[in-house]
Write a protein that holds these residues in place. Structure first.
Motif, mmCIF file in Angstrom:
data_model
loop_
_atom_site.group_PDB
_atom_site.id
_atom_site.type_symbol
_atom_site.label_atom_id
_atom_site.label_comp_id
_atom_site.label_asym_id
_atom_site.label_seq_id
_atom_site.Cartn_x
_atom_site.Cartn_y
_atom_site.Cartn_z
ATOM 1 N N ILE A 93 0.867 -1.182 0.000
ATOM 2 C CA ILE A 93 0.000 0.000 0.000
ATOM 3 C C ILE A 93 0.904 1.232 0.000
ATOM 4 N N ARG A 153 -7.214 10.767 -1.949
ATOM 5 C CA ARG A 153 -8.211 10.637 -3.006
ATOM 6 C C ARG A 153 -7.771 11.321 -4.304
ATOM 7 N N LEU A 157 -4.703 9.608 -5.986
ATOM 8 C CA LEU A 157 -5.182 8.368 -6.593
ATOM 9 C C LEU A 157 -5.940 8.684 -7.884
ATOM 10 N N PHE A 176 1.626 2.079 -9.253
ATOM 11 C CA PHE A 176 0.167 2.150 -9.207
ATOM 12 C C PHE A 176 -0.435 0.746 -9.300
ATOM 13 N N ILE A 199 -2.818 -1.114 -6.592
ATOM 14 C CA ILE A 199 -4.156 -1.666 -6.884
ATOM 15 C C ILE A 199 -4.228 -3.129 -6.458
ATOM 16 N N LEU A 225 -4.600 -3.318 -2.822
ATOM 17 C CA LEU A 225 -5.966 -2.957 -2.417
ATOM 18 C C LEU A 225 -6.903 -4.140 -2.611
ATOM 19 N N GLU A 226 -6.775 -4.769 -3.796
ATOM 20 C CA GLU A 226 -7.666 -5.889 -4.097
ATOM 21 C C GLU A 226 -7.474 -7.036 -3.119
ATOM 22 N N LEU A 281 -6.420 -6.848 -0.082
ATOM 23 C CA LEU A 281 -6.976 -6.458 1.217
ATOM 24 C C LEU A 281 -8.487 -6.630 1.245
ATOM 25 N N ILE A 282 -9.117 -6.274 0.144
ATOM 26 C CA ILE A 282 -10.574 -6.388 0.093
ATOM 27 C C ILE A 282 -10.991 -7.856 0.101
ATOM 28 N N GLN A 315 -11.154 -9.926 3.442
ATOM 29 C CA GLN A 315 -12.212 -9.731 4.437
ATOM 30 C C GLN A 315 -13.354 -10.731 4.258
ATOM 31 N N SER A 331 -11.753 -1.921 4.951
ATOM 32 C CA SER A 331 -11.961 -2.470 3.617
ATOM 33 C C SER A 331 -13.044 -1.699 2.873
ATOM 34 N N TYR A 355 -11.274 1.012 1.090
ATOM 35 C CA TYR A 355 -10.537 0.503 -0.076
ATOM 36 C C TYR A 355 -11.483 0.232 -1.229
ATOM 37 N N ILE A 390 -11.355 1.787 -4.999
ATOM 38 C CA ILE A 390 -11.388 1.037 -6.253
ATOM 39 C C ILE A 390 -12.507 1.530 -7.164
ATOM 40 N N ILE A 445 -11.532 4.819 -8.653
ATOM 41 C CA ILE A 445 -10.522 4.642 -9.701
ATOM 42 C C ILE A 445 -11.195 4.234 -11.011
#
Lengths: 97, 202
Positions: A7, A14, A17, A83, A87, A90-91, A93-94, A97, B3, B6, B10, B13
């Motif tokens: 990360i 924001r 990004l 970048f 990404i 980020l993916e 991490l998501i 969960q 999350s 995040y 996404i 983006i």
């Protein structure tokens, strides 16, 4: 832990990004285009582009269109790589969960 | 909680990537109308030719000139309708009608189209008109495929269908007229309707 490491702090805002997202899919974008898409003030945008320029994630070219000065931005190879890494992180991490 | 942020990143983006590289205010309704104009134009031309003394089309008659006029009218009406409805839709979406993305869309659409149009005119000037319908379909299809990268991706499939119809028309020039009606009339109506229900009603 290794995921967290990917990360990127430089993208932890924001607008930064947003700038990177736009430049990833466009050959270049000028100041006005970025400003309109991100809906930010001149000063705000300038400080964020400067931050990205400093870490060499984006390139800045100043030129003249007729008599008007025009600043255009594009990504560097390094910026693109970072970048993409960001990404992916980020993916991951998501999905965790 | 983290999350969720995040996920928001996404989606932001994705949204910016689309907004900055594609022009998505094209109106589906204008596609339907363009198809209707094409069918009305084709029907008028058909009856003009059938009721003429010869019953078929030759290059130097006045009927041919009338047909060219009808064709030009169909094209102009379609473009004007497209611009009006697209401007309306862009306003409603709060998007700009003439920005980087729409400029890029128009130039990528026009390059194959103008090349094809000029080529057809050169052929007509040389007295070769057998492939006109086929060439119109092929170059229009190529223009759509090229433009699809800068607008709704779905437009690509309409382009491919038109290219195929054009190649069929090139093989069977006798059916050129009917394939033209399918490609420019019926396909526009079907596609315009699909786009209308998919994107216009937000």
């Amino acid at each position: 832990m290794s995921i967290i490491n990917n990360i990127n702090k430089a993208f932890d805002h924001r607008i930064r990004l947003g700038i990177m997202s736009i430049l990833m899919v466009n050959e270049y974008a000028d100041f006005k285009m970025l400003k309109e898409l991100l809906e930010v003030t001149d000063g705000n945008l300038a400080s964020h582009t400067k931050a990205l320029e400093k870490v060499e994630y984006i390139k800045v070219e100043k030129q003249f269109i007729g008599r008007k000065p025009n600043t255009r931005y594009s990504t560097t190879k390094l910026g693109e790589l970072e970048f993409k890494k960001h990404i992916n992180a980020l993916e991951k991490l998501i999905n965790k969960q | 909680m983290e999350s969720k942020n995040y996920l928001k990143d996404i989606s932001e983006i994705k949204n910016l990537m689309n907004k900055s590289s594609r022009f998505i205010s094209l109106s589906g309704l204008s596609g339907i109308l363009a198809g209707i104009y094409a069918i009305i134009g084709a029907a008028t031309a058909y009856f003009l030719v059938k009721n003429s003394d010869r019953g078929y089309l030759i290059l130097d008659g006045y009927i041919f000139k009338l047909c060219m006029l009808i064709l030009a009218l169909v094209a102009i009406l379609s473009i004007v309708t497209g611009i009006i409805l697209t401007t309306k839709k862009a306003k409603k979406q709060g998007a700009k009608i003439w920005d980087t993305s729409s400029k890029r869309l128009v130039s990528n659409f026009l390059i194959p189209l103008i090349t094809g149009g000029t080529y057809i005119l050169i052929l007509l000037y040389q007295g070769k008109y057998g492939q006109t319908a086929a060439l119109m379909l092929i170059f229009y299809g190529l223009a759509l495929v090229n433009a699809s990268k800068y607008s709704f991706g779905d437009i690509k499939y309409l382009g491919i269908i038109d290219i195929i119809l054009g190649l069929v028309a090139a093989t069977f020039p006798g059916y050129g007229f009917w394939l033209w009606v399918i490609g420019f009339g019926i396909m526009h109506i079907i596609y315009g309707a699909l786009m209308h229900f998919k994107y216009d009603r937000v």
